[in-house]
Scaffold this active site. Structure first.
Site, mmCIF file in Angstrom:
data_model
loop_
_atom_site.group_PDB
_atom_site.id
_atom_site.type_symbol
_atom_site.label_atom_id
_atom_site.label_comp_id
_atom_site.label_asym_id
_atom_site.label_seq_id
_atom_site.Cartn_x
_atom_site.Cartn_y
_atom_site.Cartn_z
ATOM 1 N N GLY A 19 1.619 6.964 -2.051
ATOM 2 C CA GLY A 19 1.930 6.200 -3.913
ATOM 3 C C GLY A 19 0.041 6.689 -4.004
ATOM 4 O O GLY A 19 0.208 6.969 -5.713
ATOM 5 N N ASP A 20 -0.655 6.239 -3.898
ATOM 6 C CA ASP A 20 -2.715 6.131 -4.033
ATOM 7 C C ASP A 20 -2.503 7.494 -4.359
ATOM 8 O O ASP A 20 -3.298 7.702 -4.923
ATOM 9 C CB ASP A 20 -2.985 5.564 -3.258
#
Lengths: 305, 305
Positions: B249-250
């Site tokens: 996600g990052d």
């Protein structure tokens, strides 16, 4: 000089949890870090009672640096061999119900690092005492203590063996100054079980016959026995609140050595051993000097045989 | 310049075990250490795709030093505020059956340390983008992101909000450039559940109405949706072997920012976001440049609305 050897030190990371669910994300309460390793604990206790020692072994990476800094800050003399790999980190989970340890494997040691460590043993002097304590990293091989003992003997120095099981037995022909099995370890070695102190005596004596110069058999709250070549002594268990038994056995060894290296009197050394071990067990971290001296006054030793 | 903010970074200590018995001493297999924290992961991905960023936050003690050294060695620019307390260490136990996390509490931060950190926000420029990612140490207070957003707005700079729940909603009136809830987070925010992508669309649009400039809703292997003020786009899930979803996600956020900060084109940015997030999830650690480019070619985006 007293040298303590910790071949496989560890940074111990204590995590307290309220509830633990496997397979989940758990929020941990208080955490605490300490420099772990039997030889390191022995050096800490020796330092506390004013005996000079030097801690040897292998340290590497940021976790090794933490231990080195800790020893420096506490004015504990050390001469660890620097290694490329990381000193292991052990995780200790604590709850009301139980303690769970996750002990990591030791670091990979390179030939040049091992040689650098071994060289230190070529400079031992006759009145030096070396304490071997704890486990061996895999990459050193199971016979590493035997190699070190041979080096100690070549220099006519003295050694103490603070390990368990077969490694302890293997060291006896080389006449260690002291070994300190606890009751359970003695039961495991001789595949037997003891119902009372009387039953322990022939086995302690057997360890003397096998080569040990002095034997302490510790029995936690039930006291301890000292076997010397002349006599057997019993130290009564001292009443108090058990706070942290980690390092109590190491402190017992340190107490014995601190006194013995000065007076060569095993009975006086046994008294100091009991005081150090007990006051450590009754303290969260290291005991204060005052508390140690208070416990020392309570040590009650009698001749058994 | 892109700034990533990690208020509560962690040294992640992964321990693999064969069998686990609570209340016992467990011998652990392989261990591994990595510099953890959402902002740090974003900076790592930004660096991989050649976008300049600076990682901000708080680091202290030997665990903080480890993270600082790691960033330096990987040529990732950082300007962490040094603190007296220790950067937390999280323990991740891995077995065939499950993963158990022990996440430690954040450090105690002193007023002077907090002020030193806050000052950095007085030097933001109009074309700077600040990414706020992850949890807040207790001692900063729950409203700390609001204080930081106010500072970003005062400097007329832009921010991205990579947090979940109420903190995400609270940030919307200040018009974050991007937010990236996943399907489960979106369900939790609106207390609903989605049976298909169609049902997600009104909720993504709702987040735009509430103030977000762009919204990515990620749906793991099922692809992702991008909501801009003009259109809604769907990126198909790419087939491959999931190796390590931590940081995926990052990496998605980082991919979006790297492209958007150059071209200001949200659709192109979405393409890069999907490539970065997917190639990260398909890699044990960071993906190689070559693998990222290979995945980039497989990104398939269509207009939904």
């Amino acid at each position: 000089m007293i040298y303590t050897v910790t071949l496989n030190p560890a940074l111990d990371y204590f995590m307290n949890y309220e509830e633990l669910a496997l397979g989940e994300v758990n929020r941990t309460g208080k955490t605490q870090i300490s420099a772990g390793g039997k030889g390191i604990m022995e050096s800490r206790m020796l330092s506390l009672i004013g005996a000079k020692s030097k801690a040897l072994g292998f340290l590497g990476g940021f976790s090794g640096q933490y231990i080195k800094d800790f020893l420096n800050e506490n004015q504990i003399d050390s001469d660890f061999t620097e290694i490329e790999d990381l000193t292991r980190i052990n995780v200790k989970l604590k709850s009301q119900e139980n303690e769970t340890s996750f002990d990591a494997a030791g670091p990979k040691l390179q030939e040049s690092e091992i040689n650098h460590f071994l060289e230190k043993f070529d400079h031992l002097k006759e009145d030096d005492i070396v304490v071997f304590a704890g486990t061996i990293p895999k990459s050193l091989g199971e016979d590493f203590y035997e190699r070190l003992i041979a080096k100690v003997q070549k220099q006519k120095a003295t050694f103490v063996m603070d390990v368990d099981g077969q490694k302890l037995l293997d060291s006896l022909p080389a006449h260690p100054l002291l070994i300190k099995p606890n009751r359970e370890e003695l039961e495991a070695i001789f595949e037997t079980s003891f119902k009372n102190n009387e039953q322990i005596i022939p086995y302690g004596q057997k360890l003397l016959e096998m080569g040990a110069q002095n034997v302490i058999v510790s029995m936690a709250g039930d006291g301890a026995l000292l076997f010397t070549n002349e006599k057997v002594y019993f130290a009564q268990g001292i009443k108090g609140e058990l706070k942290n038994s980690i390092g109590a056995g190491d402190s017992t060894v340190a107490g014995f050595l601190a006194e013995y290296s000065q007076s060569k009197d095993p009975l006086l050394a046994f008294r100091q051993a009991i005081a150090c071990g007990t006051s450590k067990a009754f303290s969260d971290d290291m005991p204060s000097r005052a508390f140690l001296e208070e416990i020392y006054k309570k040590v009650n030793i009698s001749e058994v045989k």
